[in-house]
Design a protein around this motif. Structure first.
Motif: not given
Length: 125
Positions: A38-39, A114-117, A121-125
């Motif tokens: 997602v960007a 996971l990698c972000h710039l 955020r990423a959530y683990r459910l």
């Protein structure tokens, strides 16, 4: 849009929200290769929508699902895409600068990389 591949069900939807009159979000779902992204175009720049689209396109083109070390490949790809977006924007002058924040996820077997710039955020459910 909803896609199902083996045990992965992925869905994506973008919305400009209540503040902006246009949408600079993009997403990429490629369950067979285990790639999800997602960007979000940076609203402070004139070409955020261009940057988020280019981010998804570059990841799709350069991603190698057969990489020996998927986490390292994702990290290196993040640096490569960031440099390409920055170079593309600065080559056109100050008023054409562009940027995007993004979160990329790669699933290999039972492992999630996971990698972000930027401020995502990423959530683990």
């Amino acid at each position: 849009m909803t896609m199902t591949y083996h045990h992965i069900t992925a869905a994506g939807l973008t919305d400009p929200g209540c503040v902006r009159d246009h949408n600079e979000d993009r997403f990429l779902m490629d369950p067979p290769r285990g790639l999800f992204l997602v960007a979000d175009g940076m609203g402070g720049y004139r070409n955020g929508a261009v940057a988020s689209r280019a981010t998804c396109e570059l990841f799709a083109m350069e991603f190698n699902p057969q990489a020996d070390k998927p986490g390292h490949h994702l990290h290196n790809l993040t640096i490569q895409v960031n440099q390409a977006i920055y170079s593309q924007g600065t080559a056109k002058g100050e008023e054409m600068r562009m940027g995007a924040t993004f979160l990329a996820a790669v699933i290999t077997g039972t492992t999630l990389h996971l990698c972000h710039l930027g401020d995502v955020r990423a959530y683990r459910l």
